[in-house]
Design an enzyme around this catalytic site. Structure first.
Site, short mmCIF file in Angstrom:
data_model
loop_
_atom_site.label_atom_id
_atom_site.label_comp_id
_atom_site.label_asym_id
_atom_site.label_seq_id
_atom_site.Cartn_x
_atom_site.Cartn_y
_atom_site.Cartn_z
N ASP A 198 -35.58 -29.04 21.78
CA ASP A 198 -36.94 -28.52 21.93
C ASP A 198 -37.00 -27.81 23.28
O ASP A 198 -36.08 -27.95 24.10
CB ASP A 198 -37.95 -29.69 21.90
CG ASP A 198 -39.38 -29.23 22.14
OD1 ASP A 198 -39.77 -28.17 21.61
OD2 ASP A 198 -40.11 -29.91 22.88
N SER A 199 -38.09 -27.11 23.52
CA SER A 199 -38.29 -26.48 24.83
C SER A 199 -38.35 -27.54 25.92
O SER A 199 -38.16 -27.22 27.10
CB SER A 199 -39.59 -25.69 24.83
OG SER A 199 -40.68 -26.59 24.68
N TYR A 243 -42.14 -22.67 26.03
CA TYR A 243 -41.72 -21.46 25.31
C TYR A 243 -42.94 -20.65 24.84
O TYR A 243 -42.85 -19.45 24.64
CB TYR A 243 -40.95 -21.84 24.04
CG TYR A 243 -39.51 -22.29 24.20
CD1 TYR A 243 -38.88 -22.34 25.44
CD2 TYR A 243 -38.79 -22.67 23.07
CE1 TYR A 243 -37.55 -22.77 25.54
CE2 TYR A 243 -37.47 -23.10 23.16
CZ TYR A 243 -36.85 -23.15 24.40
OH TYR A 243 -35.56 -23.58 24.47
N GLY A 244 -44.05 -21.37 24.62
CA GLY A 244 -45.15 -20.83 23.83
C GLY A 244 -45.77 -19.54 24.31
O GLY A 244 -46.38 -18.82 23.52
N CYS A 270 -38.88 -27.83 17.43
CA CYS A 270 -39.78 -26.95 18.18
C CYS A 270 -40.33 -25.91 17.21
O CYS A 270 -39.57 -25.08 16.69
CB CYS A 270 -39.00 -26.27 19.30
SG CYS A 270 -39.97 -25.09 20.25
N ASN A 271 -41.63 -25.94 16.99
CA ASN A 271 -42.24 -24.96 16.09
C ASN A 271 -42.07 -23.54 16.60
O ASN A 271 -41.82 -22.61 15.83
CB ASN A 271 -43.74 -25.25 15.97
CG ASN A 271 -44.03 -26.57 15.29
OD1 ASN A 271 -44.22 -26.63 14.09
ND2 ASN A 271 -44.07 -27.64 16.06
N THR A 272 -42.20 -23.39 17.92
CA THR A 272 -42.14 -22.05 18.51
C THR A 272 -40.76 -21.43 18.30
O THR A 272 -40.63 -20.28 17.89
CB THR A 272 -42.50 -22.12 20.01
OG1 THR A 272 -43.68 -22.91 20.16
CG2 THR A 272 -42.73 -20.75 20.58
N GLU A 304 -45.16 -32.58 29.51
CA GLU A 304 -43.94 -32.47 30.34
C GLU A 304 -44.07 -33.27 31.63
O GLU A 304 -43.07 -33.63 32.25
CB GLU A 304 -43.64 -31.00 30.66
CG GLU A 304 -43.12 -30.17 29.48
CD GLU A 304 -41.74 -30.59 29.01
OE1 GLU A 304 -40.83 -30.73 29.84
OE2 GLU A 304 -41.58 -30.79 27.79
N CYS A 363 -47.27 -28.29 17.22
CA CYS A 363 -46.36 -28.25 18.37
C CYS A 363 -45.87 -29.67 18.56
O CYS A 363 -46.68 -30.62 18.54
CB CYS A 363 -47.10 -27.75 19.60
SG CYS A 363 -46.16 -27.96 21.13
N THR A 364 -44.58 -29.83 18.76
CA THR A 364 -44.02 -31.19 18.77
C THR A 364 -44.41 -31.99 20.01
O THR A 364 -44.21 -33.20 20.04
CB THR A 364 -42.49 -31.14 18.63
OG1 THR A 364 -41.95 -30.29 19.66
CG2 THR A 364 -42.09 -30.62 17.27
N HIS A 365 -44.95 -31.31 21.01
CA HIS A 365 -45.47 -32.06 22.16
C HIS A 365 -46.76 -32.82 21.81
O HIS A 365 -47.06 -33.86 22.41
CB HIS A 365 -45.78 -31.12 23.33
CG HIS A 365 -44.57 -30.65 24.09
ND1 HIS A 365 -43.67 -29.74 23.58
CD2 HIS A 365 -44.12 -30.96 25.34
CE1 HIS A 365 -42.73 -29.51 24.49
NE2 HIS A 365 -42.97 -30.24 25.56
N1 DGL Z 1 -42.75 -28.23 21.47
C1 DGL Z 1 -42.66 -26.88 21.13
C2 DGL Z 1 -43.31 -26.48 19.85
O1 DGL Z 1 -43.29 -27.24 18.96
C3 DGL Z 1 -42.70 -25.87 22.22
C4 DGL Z 1 -43.89 -25.81 23.05
C5 DGL Z 1 -43.70 -24.87 24.21
O2 DGL Z 1 -42.67 -24.96 24.87
O3 DGL Z 1 -44.58 -24.05 24.44
O4 DGL Z 1 -43.82 -25.43 19.68
#
Ligand code: DGL
Length: 270
Positions: free
Chosen positions: A19-20, A51-52, A82-84, A160, A192-194
């Site tokens: 993931d990011s 990443y977003g 990571c969805n992004t 984070e 988003c996985t966060h």
């Molecule tokens: N956790 C990630 C996702 O699912 C990335 C979020 C990010 O880094 O902006 O999109």
């Protein structure tokens, strides 16, 4: 001193997950539960999170760098937690690797199937919400529903920092949830996985009548299926879990230990 053997595969037969940053630990947990005997290797690209709001070129380059690092370390499958990264770069990663690549995308289909009010909110990063994948999912599953797309800048940064319950985080969550509640959402997609790490606060703010949808278990189930006969069996069903990061090792180790719920050793990704 002899140079390292390039054919050495330190993680042969393991599953790579990345993931990011630390958000993908929410997917790693589901994988650990579904596949207890597997050895897992997790990479948190925290040196490049979030990443977003980055460019597609940057997200693609990071996805390929980490995906190729995992593949060259010998893993038998990769999960993009990571969805992004999925919506921007999964096609490129699949073109470059010969092992199964399982990915996550916002759970819009199950949310539109179960909403009672007909109003669904999708919480995700700006890049995810602007993607063709999300446009396609809305088109396929949302024609008779209202789907409200809500970017949540700042939420990834809070996770984070393991800052899940402070007053600042609470007001950041309310800022994006309250407009959705006013429009009658009864289902929220955690795209988003966060965000699953914010679940307790999210649920408290929106109330128990709103369903939060997280596809992590579905991703683990798909990985289980894709591994097929390549799944690890054995008398001792306890797999190892290795953590790597591109960020500050001490900080990421602190956050991983907090979110993973047990002491973790985090190493720098070479
Ligand atoms: N956790 C990630 C996702 O699912 C990335 C979020 C990010 O880094 O902006 O999109």
């Amino acid at each position: 001193m002899s140079s390292p053997d390039p054919s050495f595969k330190p993680f042969a037969d393991a599953i790579g997950v990345f993931d990011s940053g630390v958000g993908g630990l929410s997917v790693l947990r589901a994988i650990r539960d579904a596949l207890p005997a597997e050895n897992l290797v997790y990479v948190a690209d925290s040196g490049h999170a979030p990443y977003g709001d980055k460019s597609e070129a940057h997200i693609t380059q990071r996805t390929l760098t980490i995906g190729n690092w995992l593949a060259s370390s010998g893993v038998k499958a990769i999960t993009v937690a990571c969805n992004t990264a999925t919506v921007v770069a999964i096609r490129h990663l699949r073109e470059q690797t010969h092992i199964p690549v399982v990915a996550i995308e916002p759970a819009i289909k199950p949310a539109t199937n179960t909403t009672r009010s007909g109003v669904v909110g999708v919480l995700a990063t700006t890049q995810t919400l602007q993607s063709e994948s999300v446009a396609r999912l809305c088109q396929e599953h949302g024609t008779d529903k209202r789907i409200l797309l809500q970017a949540c800048p700042g939420w990834v940064e809070a996770v984070e920092q393991a800052d899940l319950h402070s007053p600042d985080t609470e007001s950041l969550l309310r800022q994006f949830l309250e407009p959705l509640m006013e429009q009658g959402v009864d289902t929220l997609v955690l795209g988003c996985t966060h965000y699953p790490f914010l679940r307790d606060s999210l649920q408290r703010i929106v109330g128990n009548d709103v369903t939060l949808v997280d596809p992590a278990v579905a991703v683990a189930t798909e990985l289980f299926r894709r591994l097929g006969d390549n799944r690890r069996m054995g008398a001792n069903p306890i797999g190892t879990t290795h953590f790597f990061t591109t960020g500050n090792v001490a900080h990421v180790q602190y956050v991983v230990t907090h979110l993973w719920g047990e002491a973790a050793i985090v190493e720098a990704m070479a």
